[in-house]
Write a protein that holds these residues in place. Sequence first.
Motif, PDB file in Angstrom:
ATOM      1  N   VAL A 242     -13.636   2.547   4.110  1.00  0.00           N
ATOM      2  CA  VAL A 242     -14.076   1.995   5.258  1.00  0.00           C
ATOM      3  C   VAL A 242     -14.564   3.123   6.461  1.00  0.00           C
ATOM      4  CG1 VAL A 242     -13.471  -0.390   5.098  1.00  0.00           C
ATOM      5  CG2 VAL A 242     -11.929   1.338   6.250  1.00  0.00           C
TER       6      VAL A 242
ATOM      7  N   TYR B 158       1.922   2.312   3.443  1.00  0.00           N
ATOM      8  CA  TYR B 158       0.791   2.623   4.176  1.00  0.00           C
ATOM      9  C   TYR B 158       0.264   1.427   4.951  1.00  0.00           C
ATOM     10  CZ  TYR B 158       1.514   7.402   3.020  1.00  0.00           C
ATOM     11  OH  TYR B 158       1.922   8.726   2.718  1.00  0.00           O
TER      12      TYR B 158
ATOM     13  N   MET C 297       0.812  -1.151   0.091  1.00  0.00           N
ATOM     14  CA  MET C 297      -0.048   0.020   0.020  1.00  0.00           C
ATOM     15  C   MET C 297       0.915   1.183  -0.054  1.00  0.00           C
ATOM     16  SD  MET C 297      -3.258  -0.022  -0.116  1.00  0.00           S
ATOM     17  CE  MET C 297      -4.229  -1.489  -1.024  1.00  0.00           C
TER      18      MET C 297
ATOM     19  N   LEU D  43      -6.335   5.641  12.652  1.00  0.00           N
ATOM     20  CA  LEU D  43      -4.991   4.985  11.842  1.00  0.00           C
ATOM     21  C   LEU D  43      -4.715   5.991  10.559  1.00  0.00           C
ATOM     22  CD1 LEU D  43      -6.378   1.445  12.017  1.00  0.00           C
ATOM     23  CD2 LEU D  43      -3.876   2.173  12.427  1.00  0.00           C
TER      24      LEU D  43
ATOM     25  N   ASN E 241      -1.421   5.950  -1.077  1.00  0.00           N
ATOM     26  CA  ASN E 241      -2.428   5.075  -0.807  1.00  0.00           C
ATOM     27  C   ASN E 241      -3.146   5.030   0.472  1.00  0.00           C
ATOM     28  OD1 ASN E 241      -2.546   3.644  -3.472  1.00  0.00           O
ATOM     29  ND2 ASN E 241      -0.153   2.980  -3.111  1.00  0.00           N
TER      30      ASN E 241
ATOM     31  N   LYS F  16       0.636  -0.615   7.152  1.00  0.00           N
ATOM     32  CA  LYS F  16       0.086  -0.729   8.606  1.00  0.00           C
ATOM     33  C   LYS F  16      -1.066  -0.074   9.085  1.00  0.00           C
ATOM     34  CE  LYS F  16       3.986   2.316  10.321  1.00  0.00           C
ATOM     35  NZ  LYS F  16       5.025   2.522  10.888  1.00  0.00           N
ATOM     36  N   TYR F  17      -1.334   1.070   8.384  1.00  0.00           N
ATOM     37  CA  TYR F  17      -2.301   1.742   8.551  1.00  0.00           C
ATOM     38  C   TYR F  17      -3.836   1.185   7.926  1.00  0.00           C
ATOM     39  CZ  TYR F  17       1.289   4.866   9.872  1.00  0.00           C
ATOM     40  OH  TYR F  17       2.238   5.381  10.579  1.00  0.00           O
ATOM     41  N   VAL F  18      -3.685   1.065   6.534  1.00  0.00           N
ATOM     42  CA  VAL F  18      -4.582   0.745   5.645  1.00  0.00           C
ATOM     43  C   VAL F  18      -5.483  -0.873   6.139  1.00  0.00           C
ATOM     44  CG1 VAL F  18      -5.459   0.117   3.312  1.00  0.00           C
ATOM     45  CG2 VAL F  18      -3.884   2.189   3.609  1.00  0.00           C
ATOM     46  N   TRP F  19      -4.322  -1.765   6.268  1.00  0.00           N
ATOM     47  CA  TRP F  19      -4.877  -2.963   6.599  1.00  0.00           C
ATOM     48  C   TRP F  19      -5.762  -3.312   7.866  1.00  0.00           C
ATOM     49  CZ3 TRP F  19      -5.961  -5.010   2.126  1.00  0.00           C
ATOM     50  CH2 TRP F  19      -5.387  -4.567   1.215  1.00  0.00           C
ATOM     51  N   PRO F  20      -5.244  -2.582   8.746  1.00  0.00           N
ATOM     52  CA  PRO F  20      -5.866  -2.893  10.092  1.00  0.00           C
ATOM     53  C   PRO F  20      -7.245  -2.252  10.021  1.00  0.00           C
ATOM     54  CG  PRO F  20      -3.841  -2.010  10.615  1.00  0.00           C
ATOM     55  CD  PRO F  20      -3.622  -2.055   9.225  1.00  0.00           C
ATOM     56  N   ALA F  21      -7.329  -0.933   9.537  1.00  0.00           N
ATOM     57  CA  ALA F  21      -8.719  -0.197   9.332  1.00  0.00           C
ATOM     58  C   ALA F  21      -9.835  -1.079   8.456  1.00  0.00           C
ATOM     59  CB  ALA F  21      -8.435   1.278   8.528  1.00  0.00           C
ATOM     60  N   TRP F  22      -9.077  -1.515   7.249  1.00  0.00           N
ATOM     61  CA  TRP F  22     -10.053  -2.569   6.668  1.00  0.00           C
ATOM     62  C   TRP F  22     -10.124  -3.883   7.305  1.00  0.00           C
ATOM     63  CZ3 TRP F  22     -12.562  -2.687   1.831  1.00  0.00           C
ATOM     64  CH2 TRP F  22     -12.643  -1.372   1.064  1.00  0.00           C
TER      65      TRP F  22
ATOM     66  N   ILE G  73      -8.219   4.397   3.157  1.00  0.00           N
ATOM     67  CA  ILE G  73      -9.007   4.013   4.515  1.00  0.00           C
ATOM     68  C   ILE G  73     -10.401   4.849   4.187  1.00  0.00           C
ATOM     69  CG2 ILE G  73      -8.815   4.665   6.856  1.00  0.00           C
ATOM     70  CD1 ILE G  73      -6.004   4.545   7.018  1.00  0.00           C
TER      71      ILE G  73
ATOM     72  N   PHE H 143     -11.757   4.374  14.917  1.00  0.00           N
ATOM     73  CA  PHE H 143     -10.764   3.378  14.880  1.00  0.00           C
ATOM     74  C   PHE H 143     -10.083   3.791  13.306  1.00  0.00           C
ATOM     75  CE2 PHE H 143      -8.549  -0.314  13.385  1.00  0.00           C
ATOM     76  CZ  PHE H 143      -7.839  -0.578  14.449  1.00  0.00           C
ATOM     77  N   SER H 144     -10.746   3.522  12.394  1.00  0.00           N
ATOM     78  CA  SER H 144     -10.103   3.772  11.014  1.00  0.00           C
ATOM     79  C   SER H 144      -9.592   5.234  10.860  1.00  0.00           C
ATOM     80  CB  SER H 144     -11.122   3.545  10.064  1.00  0.00           C
ATOM     81  OG  SER H 144     -12.388   4.216  10.189  1.00  0.00           O
TER      82      SER H 144
END
Lengths: 59, 243
Positions: free
Chosen positions: B59, A15, A12, B113, B52, A17-23, B56, B109-110
Amino acid sequence: MAFDSLSAFLDMGGYAKYVWPAWGLTLCALIGFAVWARMERRQLIRQLERRRRREARSA
Amino acid sequence: MWTFIHKLGSPKWCYSLCGRLQPGFWIAALLLIAVGSVWSLAYSPPDYQMGNSYRIIYVHVPSAILAQSVFVSMAIASAVFLIWKIKIADMAATVMAPFGAAMTFLGLFSGSLWGVPTWGTWWTWDARLTAMLIQLFLYIGVIALRGAYGRNDQGAKAVAVLTLVGVVNIPIIKYSVVWWNTLHQPATFTLTSRPAMPESMWMPLLIMVLGFYCFFTALTLYRLRNEIIRRESRTRWVQALAE
Protein backbone atom coordinates in the motif's frame (compact mmCIF):
# COMPACT_ATOMS: atom_id res chain seq x y z
CA MET A 1 -0.17 -19.51 0.76
CA ALA A 2 2.38 -17.83 3.02
CA PHE A 3 0.52 -18.57 6.27
CA ASP A 4 -0.48 -21.86 7.93
CA SER A 5 -3.65 -20.66 9.66
CA LEU A 6 -6.04 -17.75 9.87
CA SER A 7 -4.61 -16.70 13.24
CA ALA A 8 -1.09 -16.68 11.78
CA PHE A 9 -2.40 -14.52 8.94
CA LEU A 10 -4.03 -12.08 11.35
CA ASP A 11 -0.91 -12.00 13.48
CA MET A 12 1.33 -11.10 10.47
CA GLY A 13 4.33 -12.68 12.20
CA GLY A 14 3.99 -10.26 15.11
CA TYR A 15 3.69 -7.20 12.87
CA ALA A 16 -0.12 -7.03 13.00
CA LYS A 17 -0.17 -3.60 14.67
CA TYR A 18 1.85 -2.11 11.79
CA VAL A 19 0.53 -3.98 8.76
CA TRP A 20 -3.23 -3.81 9.46
CA PRO A 21 -3.54 -0.08 10.24
CA ALA A 22 -1.52 0.78 7.11
CA TRP A 23 -3.70 -1.47 4.93
CA GLY A 24 -6.91 -0.56 6.72
CA LEU A 25 -6.59 3.20 6.38
CA THR A 26 -5.50 2.96 2.73
CA LEU A 27 -8.42 0.75 1.68
CA CYS A 28 -10.87 2.81 3.76
CA ALA A 29 -9.62 5.96 2.03
CA LEU A 30 -10.27 4.45 -1.41
CA ILE A 31 -13.78 3.35 -0.43
CA GLY A 32 -14.35 6.73 1.20
CA PHE A 33 -13.42 8.60 -1.99
CA ALA A 34 -15.76 6.46 -4.10
CA VAL A 35 -18.65 6.96 -1.66
CA TRP A 36 -17.93 10.69 -1.37
CA ALA A 37 -17.94 11.13 -5.16
CA ARG A 38 -21.27 9.31 -5.39
CA MET A 39 -22.84 11.44 -2.64
CA GLU A 40 -21.50 14.58 -4.32
CA ARG A 41 -23.24 13.58 -7.55
CA ARG A 42 -26.54 12.80 -5.84
CA GLN A 43 -26.50 16.13 -4.04
CA LEU A 44 -25.80 18.02 -7.28
CA ILE A 45 -28.65 16.27 -9.09
CA ARG A 46 -30.98 17.03 -6.18
CA GLN A 47 -30.01 20.70 -6.37
CA LEU A 48 -30.80 20.74 -10.08
CA GLU A 49 -34.20 19.18 -9.42
CA ARG A 50 -34.96 21.69 -6.69
CA ARG A 51 -34.08 24.62 -8.94
CA ARG A 52 -36.16 23.14 -11.72
CA ARG A 53 -39.23 22.90 -9.51
CA ARG A 54 -38.70 26.45 -8.21
CA GLU A 55 -38.45 27.82 -11.72
CA ALA A 56 -41.44 25.83 -12.86
CA ARG A 57 -43.50 27.43 -10.06
CA SER A 58 -42.37 31.01 -10.77
CA ALA A 59 -42.90 30.64 -14.53
CA MET B 1 -7.02 15.40 -34.08
CA TRP B 2 -7.72 19.11 -33.67
CA THR B 3 -11.45 18.62 -33.81
CA PHE B 4 -11.05 16.00 -31.08
CA ILE B 5 -9.16 18.44 -28.84
CA HIS B 6 -11.70 21.12 -29.66
CA LYS B 7 -14.56 18.81 -28.71
CA LEU B 8 -12.79 17.81 -25.50
CA GLY B 9 -12.94 21.44 -24.43
CA SER B 10 -16.72 21.37 -24.68
CA PRO B 11 -18.20 20.52 -21.25
CA LYS B 12 -21.19 18.71 -22.71
CA TRP B 13 -19.12 16.46 -24.95
CA CYS B 14 -16.57 15.86 -22.20
CA TYR B 15 -19.35 14.95 -19.76
CA SER B 16 -20.64 12.19 -22.00
CA LEU B 17 -17.14 10.94 -22.87
CA CYS B 18 -16.25 10.65 -19.14
CA GLY B 19 -19.53 8.82 -18.59
CA ARG B 20 -18.68 6.28 -21.27
CA LEU B 21 -15.08 5.76 -20.10
CA GLN B 22 -15.54 5.50 -16.35
CA PRO B 23 -17.27 2.10 -15.86
CA GLY B 24 -14.30 0.26 -17.40
CA PHE B 25 -11.85 2.01 -15.09
CA TRP B 26 -13.96 1.30 -11.99
CA ILE B 27 -14.14 -2.40 -12.89
CA ALA B 28 -10.42 -2.60 -13.66
CA ALA B 29 -9.57 -0.82 -10.38
CA LEU B 30 -11.80 -3.13 -8.35
CA LEU B 31 -10.41 -6.29 -9.95
CA LEU B 32 -6.76 -5.24 -9.80
CA ILE B 33 -6.94 -4.06 -6.18
CA ALA B 34 -8.91 -7.13 -5.07
CA VAL B 35 -6.52 -9.58 -6.75
CA GLY B 36 -3.48 -7.53 -5.71
CA SER B 37 -4.61 -7.37 -2.06
CA VAL B 38 -5.22 -11.09 -1.67
CA TRP B 39 -2.00 -11.95 -3.50
CA SER B 40 0.17 -9.52 -1.58
CA LEU B 41 -1.31 -10.19 1.88
CA ALA B 42 -1.67 -13.95 1.76
CA TYR B 43 0.35 -15.45 -1.10
CA SER B 44 3.57 -13.49 -1.62
CA PRO B 45 6.44 -14.91 0.44
CA PRO B 46 7.63 -13.12 3.61
CA ASP B 47 10.81 -11.05 3.31
CA TYR B 48 13.89 -12.82 4.64
CA GLN B 49 14.90 -9.80 6.73
CA MET B 50 11.73 -7.86 7.42
CA GLY B 51 9.40 -10.85 7.75
CA ASN B 52 5.77 -9.98 7.21
CA SER B 53 6.14 -6.28 8.06
CA TYR B 54 7.28 -5.71 4.46
CA ARG B 55 3.68 -6.31 3.30
CA ILE B 56 3.15 -2.61 4.02
CA ILE B 57 5.05 -1.99 0.77
CA TYR B 58 1.93 -3.04 -1.19
CA VAL B 59 0.00 0.00 0.00
CA HIS B 60 2.97 2.29 0.65
CA VAL B 61 4.50 2.27 -2.83
CA PRO B 62 1.21 2.69 -4.78
CA SER B 63 0.12 5.64 -2.63
CA ALA B 64 3.55 7.28 -2.85
CA ILE B 65 3.68 6.83 -6.64
CA LEU B 66 0.15 8.22 -7.00
CA ALA B 67 1.01 11.17 -4.73
CA GLN B 68 3.52 12.23 -7.38
CA SER B 69 1.59 11.22 -10.52
CA VAL B 70 -1.51 13.09 -9.38
CA PHE B 71 0.49 16.28 -8.91
CA VAL B 72 2.13 15.91 -12.34
CA SER B 73 -1.34 15.40 -13.87
CA MET B 74 -2.54 18.54 -12.09
CA ALA B 75 0.48 20.46 -13.41
CA ILE B 76 -0.19 19.31 -17.00
CA ALA B 77 -3.86 20.29 -16.65
CA SER B 78 -2.81 23.66 -15.21
CA ALA B 79 -0.44 24.30 -18.13
CA VAL B 80 -3.19 23.41 -20.63
CA PHE B 81 -5.54 25.77 -18.79
CA LEU B 82 -3.06 28.66 -18.76
CA ILE B 83 -1.96 28.28 -22.39
CA TRP B 84 -5.24 27.45 -24.17
CA LYS B 85 -7.75 28.74 -21.58
CA ILE B 86 -9.60 25.41 -21.62
CA LYS B 87 -11.96 25.40 -18.62
CA ILE B 88 -12.22 21.61 -18.51
CA ALA B 89 -8.49 21.43 -17.73
CA ASP B 90 -8.98 23.66 -14.70
CA MET B 91 -11.91 21.53 -13.56
CA ALA B 92 -9.76 18.40 -13.89
CA ALA B 93 -7.00 19.96 -11.78
CA THR B 94 -9.62 20.90 -9.15
CA VAL B 95 -11.05 17.42 -8.74
CA MET B 96 -7.66 15.68 -8.64
CA ALA B 97 -6.23 17.65 -5.72
CA PRO B 98 -8.00 16.04 -2.71
CA PHE B 99 -7.13 12.53 -3.90
CA GLY B 100 -3.48 13.51 -4.38
CA ALA B 101 -3.34 15.00 -0.89
CA ALA B 102 -4.84 11.82 0.56
CA MET B 103 -2.32 9.64 -1.28
CA THR B 104 0.56 11.78 0.02
CA PHE B 105 -0.75 11.48 3.56
CA LEU B 106 -1.23 7.71 3.19
CA GLY B 107 2.30 7.31 1.82
CA LEU B 108 3.65 9.10 4.89
CA PHE B 109 1.31 7.23 7.25
CA SER B 110 2.09 3.72 5.98
CA GLY B 111 5.77 4.67 5.79
CA SER B 112 5.73 5.70 9.46
CA LEU B 113 4.10 2.44 10.47
CA TRP B 114 6.71 0.55 8.50
CA GLY B 115 9.52 2.66 9.95
CA VAL B 116 8.86 1.63 13.54
CA PRO B 117 9.80 -2.07 13.17
CA THR B 118 12.42 -1.59 10.41
CA TRP B 119 14.20 1.69 11.20
CA GLY B 120 13.30 1.92 14.88
CA THR B 121 11.61 5.29 14.40
CA TRP B 122 8.35 6.53 12.89
CA TRP B 123 9.87 9.75 11.63
CA THR B 124 13.29 11.08 10.67
CA TRP B 125 14.28 14.14 8.62
CA ASP B 126 15.45 11.94 5.79
CA ALA B 127 15.50 13.65 2.38
CA ARG B 128 12.70 11.53 0.88
CA LEU B 129 10.45 11.90 3.91
CA THR B 130 11.00 15.65 4.13
CA ALA B 131 10.33 16.14 0.40
CA MET B 132 7.14 14.11 0.75
CA LEU B 133 6.01 16.26 3.70
CA ILE B 134 6.61 19.38 1.57
CA GLN B 135 4.50 17.72 -1.13
CA LEU B 136 1.64 17.34 1.36
CA PHE B 137 1.90 21.04 2.22
CA LEU B 138 1.87 21.92 -1.50
CA TYR B 139 -1.37 19.97 -1.96
CA ILE B 140 -2.90 21.68 1.07
CA GLY B 141 -1.73 25.04 -0.30
CA VAL B 142 -3.30 24.41 -3.72
CA ILE B 143 -6.60 23.30 -2.17
CA ALA B 144 -6.65 26.19 0.32
CA LEU B 145 -5.84 28.77 -2.39
CA ARG B 146 -8.72 27.57 -4.50
CA GLY B 147 -10.99 27.64 -1.48
CA ALA B 148 -9.91 31.20 -0.68
CA TYR B 149 -10.76 32.51 -4.15
CA GLY B 150 -14.07 30.70 -4.47
CA ARG B 151 -15.11 30.15 -8.06
CA ASN B 152 -13.60 32.87 -10.16
CA ASP B 153 -11.17 33.00 -13.07
CA GLN B 154 -8.44 34.92 -11.26
CA GLY B 155 -8.35 32.24 -8.59
CA ALA B 156 -8.11 29.48 -11.18
CA LYS B 157 -5.08 31.23 -12.72
CA ALA B 158 -3.40 31.66 -9.34
CA VAL B 159 -3.94 27.98 -8.50
CA ALA B 160 -2.55 26.92 -11.90
CA VAL B 161 0.60 29.01 -11.35
CA LEU B 162 1.09 27.62 -7.84
CA THR B 163 0.69 24.05 -9.18
CA LEU B 164 3.28 24.67 -11.90
CA VAL B 165 5.73 26.12 -9.37
CA GLY B 166 5.05 23.25 -6.97
CA VAL B 167 5.87 20.60 -9.57
CA VAL B 168 9.56 21.45 -8.95
CA ASN B 169 9.27 19.28 -5.86
CA ILE B 170 8.52 16.14 -7.91
CA PRO B 171 12.05 15.58 -9.28
CA ILE B 172 13.35 16.41 -5.79
CA ILE B 173 11.23 13.58 -4.35
CA LYS B 174 12.22 11.23 -7.16
CA TYR B 175 15.96 11.81 -6.92
CA SER B 176 16.10 12.43 -3.16
CA VAL B 177 17.10 8.81 -2.59
CA VAL B 178 19.96 9.19 -5.08
CA TRP B 179 21.25 12.67 -4.18
CA TRP B 180 21.18 12.27 -0.41
CA ASN B 181 22.24 8.93 0.92
CA THR B 182 20.08 8.76 4.04
CA LEU B 183 17.67 6.16 5.39
CA HIS B 184 15.07 5.66 2.67
CA GLN B 185 15.83 2.91 0.18
CA PRO B 186 15.99 3.57 -3.61
CA ALA B 187 13.08 3.06 -5.98
CA THR B 188 11.56 -0.42 -6.27
CA PHE B 189 10.56 -0.05 -9.93
CA THR B 190 12.80 1.54 -12.57
CA LEU B 191 12.46 1.54 -16.33
CA THR B 192 16.02 0.41 -16.90
CA SER B 193 16.49 -2.64 -14.69
CA ARG B 194 14.65 -5.51 -13.10
CA PRO B 195 13.39 -5.08 -9.51
CA ALA B 196 15.70 -6.40 -6.81
CA MET B 197 13.07 -8.85 -5.57
CA PRO B 198 11.60 -12.10 -6.88
CA GLU B 199 8.64 -11.99 -9.25
CA SER B 200 6.32 -13.43 -6.58
CA MET B 201 6.96 -10.22 -4.63
CA TRP B 202 6.98 -7.53 -7.33
CA MET B 203 4.14 -8.89 -9.42
CA PRO B 204 1.42 -8.19 -6.80
CA LEU B 205 3.03 -4.79 -6.21
CA LEU B 206 2.77 -3.96 -9.91
CA ILE B 207 -0.87 -5.06 -9.86
CA MET B 208 -1.58 -2.80 -6.88
CA VAL B 209 0.11 0.17 -8.57
CA LEU B 210 -1.94 -0.37 -11.75
CA GLY B 211 -5.09 -0.76 -9.63
CA PHE B 212 -4.42 2.56 -7.91
CA TYR B 213 -3.87 4.25 -11.30
CA CYS B 214 -7.20 2.86 -12.57
CA PHE B 215 -8.92 4.01 -9.38
CA PHE B 216 -7.47 7.50 -9.78
CA THR B 217 -8.62 7.64 -13.42
CA ALA B 218 -12.13 6.39 -12.57
CA LEU B 219 -12.48 8.79 -9.65
CA THR B 220 -11.24 11.73 -11.73
CA LEU B 221 -13.67 10.98 -14.57
CA TYR B 222 -16.53 10.63 -12.08
CA ARG B 223 -15.73 13.80 -10.15
CA LEU B 224 -15.01 15.73 -13.34
CA ARG B 225 -18.63 15.09 -14.31
CA ASN B 226 -19.70 16.39 -10.89
CA GLU B 227 -17.59 19.50 -11.37
CA ILE B 228 -19.07 20.07 -14.85
CA ILE B 229 -22.60 19.88 -13.36
CA ARG B 230 -21.58 22.33 -10.64
CA ARG B 231 -20.00 24.92 -12.91
CA GLU B 232 -22.36 24.60 -15.87
CA SER B 233 -25.55 24.34 -13.81
CA ARG B 234 -27.04 27.36 -15.61
CA THR B 235 -26.91 25.71 -19.02
CA ARG B 236 -29.93 24.04 -20.51
CA TRP B 237 -28.31 20.65 -21.09
CA VAL B 238 -27.20 20.33 -17.47
CA GLN B 239 -30.66 21.28 -16.24
CA ALA B 240 -32.07 18.60 -18.52
CA LEU B 241 -30.08 16.02 -16.51
CA ALA B 242 -32.50 16.45 -13.61
CA GLU B 243 -35.48 15.39 -15.68
